[in-house]
Design a protein around this motif. Structure first.
Motif, PDB file in Angstrom:
ATOM      1  N   GLU A 449       0.804  -0.989  -0.094  1.00  0.00           N
ATOM      2  CA  GLU A 449      -0.106  -0.389   0.297  1.00  0.00           C
ATOM      3  C   GLU A 449       0.570   1.167  -0.243  1.00  0.00           C
ATOM      4  N   VAL A 707      -8.222  -4.615  -5.564  1.00  0.00           N
ATOM      5  CA  VAL A 707      -9.561  -3.719  -6.232  1.00  0.00           C
ATOM      6  C   VAL A 707      -9.272  -3.524  -7.330  1.00  0.00           C
ATOM      7  N   GLY A 728     -10.420   3.006  -1.900  1.00  0.00           N
ATOM      8  CA  GLY A 728      -8.995   2.133  -1.635  1.00  0.00           C
ATOM      9  C   GLY A 728      -8.056   2.709  -2.201  1.00  0.00           C
ATOM     10  N   LYS A 759      -4.745  -2.862  -2.201  1.00  0.00           N
ATOM     11  CA  LYS A 759      -5.616  -1.413  -2.206  1.00  0.00           C
ATOM     12  C   LYS A 759      -4.471  -0.422  -1.337  1.00  0.00           C
TER      13      LYS A 759
END
Length: 846
Positions: A449, A707, A728, A759
């Motif tokens: 992330e 995602v 996200g 994400k």
């Protein structure tokens, strides 16, 4: 005259009582009274608890072959108790001949000697002499109890002096009590046991107590091997320990000028008595008498200075005992227990790794330099908390005179907390970022992330801190150690390259209080006991922490999140040979194992290709993290395998020198050299202890939730950002590009719509400048209609093969729907249905 007569009468009365009560062990045991006055004597207590003699405490470390190496000895009284058979007959005979010739025949009190003391009292004006060996033993036992008392406060000093006066004062009351105790001792112990106890407890001058320690100190021999001349010389000291001891040839009372005359005079008297009582032959006596007083002084060094480079570890062990309530109700009593308890303390120190640590720190961090710098190497064992090595660049001393000579010496242990002899600690820099990483993962974020690592100004009050509430202060603009570290960065990249701005961005999404709690769960605390700070800057390592604490925390990360408090003692054996419970490590699960294993994966980044690249040459999994404080004043490198965790600190003790601008050793700076230091240390640790692979980190915490990138074409940038945030993802502005979409709307993304990403991934969004037009699709239209449509759209037209207005378009280039700039020429291919067939052509439709 009246005073002397009074003393005579008083002591005579006592003597009269004792003629009945103590002339022989048999009569003393019956408690028989000659008259009613004996009842006063019988009313005194007779039981005396002898207790344990003060004995030296010794600290040991294991040698490579499994032996025990005595690092240091501590004592308030240098005493080495021995059994009756371990004392030479000459020493036993000398004691009896010089102090109590009728020792084996009286019942604890020598009546003849007591009466002689009465006469001496009268003639000298005070209570004098006449004490049997048993009485002297009683006096020393009582005095031992006084010596164990603390004497810091005025009240304690007063109590101590009262105790000493009660034990040694020359008053009839004290002598009576001493006599009664002596009789009780004779009832409980054999004569040999009393003589052994006396020879083990007696003072031989200075801090030397007991016949064994005296034999070693004065003659470098054992009590069992003492010659008559040596034994008599030592027993002479017991009579007047201050004036008759023989360890200072320059003293006025027994110096070389008079050939230790005072001691020799008393020694020869004892030898004469030994000969008189037929304990020596004439030849033995003649030889002993002509033997000069020739001591071979062999000091028994004490304290941690004898431990050399391990002196700071030794001092740490000593303070562990002093701080542990199980060894006494307060520090004074615990210190007394340590110095008098006769403990054998077996420590966790690994002498092999300790040698490497000492040599390495000595090689890279000088004891003295143009500026006052310090360095520490300290290591612990994951899963047990055992401290394996502890070395620093200074020589240990707690002598004020030595400490004032040079900053080469210090009593401060830079590796430990203030309560354990350490300093206030040092700012730990980026090594503290691991606790932000822990909270980042705990909250469901992943290593892949990303966050915005651009240099930005933060309002400190916008950070969440559930411990202390919003923070006030000037706007904060954190920067990085190196240029080019901005932009969107994943948590893994931020860890590998230690990017400040990325970690600040991560922390801005978290609770600073929880980051502090994560640190505390790993055993982290300020070296001076203050609470850990939770202000935003603290995430970059502004708390002052000891190196041992950081090594312990990293050991917890390498141990599946199980953190064990440091211990330095494996086993303690008391003077009675029984094992004493040693302070134990407390292991707690600091964080979920899945989070810890993901932290370990992330922290392999700095070692493999980040700020500590090149440190690990072992082939064994190793995690690590560098730390550098403002202006490069303190430098850190903390590393761990599954078997050993170690911390290296080098920096300013006083002053503010830049550790990247000095070259103290190896022709390089401490900043550059720290990798070499830890490479040496950790390679040695792996060589001895090995190491296992770190457990795999769960994909959810590495890659995170996947995602699918939505199709944002035609959306406004604000709409696109909102949509991405909702799923996200982060948005980065890719700028304008040629597109058929309306100007200012989204024209495309990178990665493309439908692509699966983790994400928090960054999606680059491009906006249209409106410069392109989709080419109309005119295939199958009549030529005239096609030309009209293309011209209206702003395109040029070229017809291949001629054809009339009713001709049909069969192909076009560029194809319909292709984005193209206005004015672009479209080439049409047509057919004319009115044209006659070419002669000879076949009608394929039939």
């Amino acid at each position: 005259m009246l005073g002397a007569v009074g003393a005579f009468v008083g002591m005579s009365a006592v003597a009269g009582l004792l003629v009945t009560a103590a002339v022989t062990p048999a009569i003393a045991a019956t408690g028989m009274a000659a008259n009613n006055s004996i009842g006063v004597f019988e009313g005194l207590p007779e039981y005396l608890e002898v207790g344990q003699l003060a004995q030296p405490t010794t600290i040991y470390a294991k040698t490579a072959d499994g032996g025990d190496y005595a690092m240091a000895t501590f004592y308030s009284q240098n005493r080495l108790p021995v059994g009756f058979s371990q004392i030479s007959q000459a020493a036993k005979d000398a004691a009896i001949a010089g102090e109590d010739p009728r020792f084996y025949s009286h019942g604890g009190v020598d009546i003849q000697g007591t009466l002689r003391g009465v006469l001496s009292t009268v003639s000298g004006g005070g209570v004098q002499g006449g004490s049997s060996i048993t009485q002297q033993y009683v006096k020393n036992v009582l005095l031992q109890k006084c010596e164990a008392m603390p004497v810091k406060s005025d009240e304690q000093k007063k109590a101590y002096q009262t105790c000493v006066d009660d034990s040694t004062g020359v008053t009839p009351d004290r002598k009576v009590k001493e006599m009664k105790y002596a009789i009780g001792i004779e009832k409980k112990y054999t004569k040999d046991e009393i003589l052994q106890g006396y020879l083990n407890i007696a003072g031989f001058g200075g801090s030397v107590y007991g016949i064994e320690a005296a034999a070693k100190y004065y003659y470098n021999t054992t009590a069992a091997a003492l010659t008559p001349a040596q034994a008599a010389s030592l027993l002479a000291i017991v009579n007047e320990p201050t004036t008759l001891k023989i360890d200072n040839p320059d003293s006025e009372t027994n110096g070389a000028a008079n050939g230790y005359a005072k001691n020799k005079e008393r020694r020869d008297y004892i030898l004469q008595k030994m000969y008189q009582y037929k304990k020596l032959t004439k030849a033995q006596y003649d030889e002993a008498i002509k033997t000069p007083i020739q001591p071979v002084i062999t000091p028994s060094t004490r304290g941690c200075t004898t431990a050399g480079g391990a002196a700071y570890f030794c001092d740490y062990v000593q303070r562990i005992i002093q701080n542990d309530p199980s060894f006494g109700k307060d520090k004074d009593s615990r210190t007394a227990a340590f110095n008098r308890g006769g403990y054998k303390i077996y420590t966790t120190l690994d002498l092999d790794l300790q040698k490497v640590a000492e040599d390495t720190i000595s090689s890279y961090v000088p004891k003295t330099y143009s500026v006052d710098i310090g360095g520490v190497l300290v290591g612990v064992q994951p899963g047990t908390g055992r401290v394996l090595y502890m070395a620093q660049n200074k020589n240990f001393s707690d002598d004020p005179d030595v400490l004032n000579t040079s900053n080469e010496y210090t009593s401060v242990n830079y590796a430990t907390d203030q309560d354990y002899g350490g300093s206030n600690g040092f700012q730990v820099g980026s090594t503290y970022k691991v606790f932000t990483l822990a909270e980042w993962l705990k909250q469901g974020h992943s290593l892949y992330e990303s966050v915005n690592a651009n240099v930005r100004t933060y309002n400190q009050s916008t950070f969440t801190d559930s411990c202390n509430g919003p923070h006030e202060g000037a706007p904060w603009r954190p920067t990085n150690d190196s240029p080019g570290e901005e932009g969107w960065r994943s948590a893994q990249n931020a860890t590998t390259n230690s990017i400040n701005t990325a970690f600040v961005a991560m922390a801005s999404e978290l609770d600073l209080c929880e980051i502090k709690k994560d640190a505390e769960a790993f055993g982290v605390h300020s070296a001076n006991g203050d609470p850990l700070a939770t202000n935003p800057a603290a995430i970059l390592g502004t708390n002052n922490i000891a190196p041992l604490t950081m090594a312990t925390a990293f050991a917890g990360i390498a141990n599946n999140g199980m953190t064990c408090t440091p211990i330095a003692i494996d086993k303690i054996v008391g003077a009675d040979g029984k094992e004493v419970p040693a302070p134990a490590s407390k292991c707690t699960q600091a964080i979920d194992p899945a989070v810890a294993n993901t932290m370990a994966k992330a922290l392999q980044g700095p070692v493999e290709n980040g700020t500590a690249q090149g440190m690990n040459t072992t082939g064994v999994d190793m995690l690590g993290k560098t730390g550098t404080t403002d202006n490069n004043e303190q430098l850190w490198l903390v590393a761990a395998t599954t078997k050993v965790a170690g911390a290296y600190w080098v920096g300013n003790i006083t002053g503010h020198q830049d550790m990247r601008r000095i070259w103290p050793t190896h022709g390089t700076t401490p900043a550059i050299a720290r990798k070499a230091v830890m490479q040496t240390m950790m390679s040695s640790a792996v060589g001895k202890y090995g190491g296992d692979d770190f457990p795999a980190a769960p994909d959810k915490l590495v890659r995170g939730v996947q995602v699918a990138i939505p199709d944002l074409t035609g959306k406004t940038p604000a709409e696109a950002q909102s949509i991405l945030k909702g799923v996200g993802l982060q948005m980065a502005d890719g700028g304008q590009q040629d597109s058929t979409a309306p100007a200012g709307t989204v024209s495309g993304t990178d990665p493309a719509p439908g692509t699966s990403v983790g994400k928090g991934a960054v999606v680059t969004v491009f906006t249209s400048n409106g410069s392109l037009v989709a080419v109309p699709n005119v295939v199958n239209q009549k030529l005239s209609e096609a030309q009209k449509a293309l011209t209206a759209a702003g395109f040029g037209v070229k017809v291949n093969g001629g054809g009339g207005p009713t001709s049909t378009v069969t192909a076009q280039d560029p194809a319909g729907g292709t984005p193209a700039k206005a004015g672009t020429q479209v080439t049409l291919t047509v057919t004319d249905p009115s044209a006659k067939p070419t002669p000879g052509a076949k009608d394929n439709g039939k």
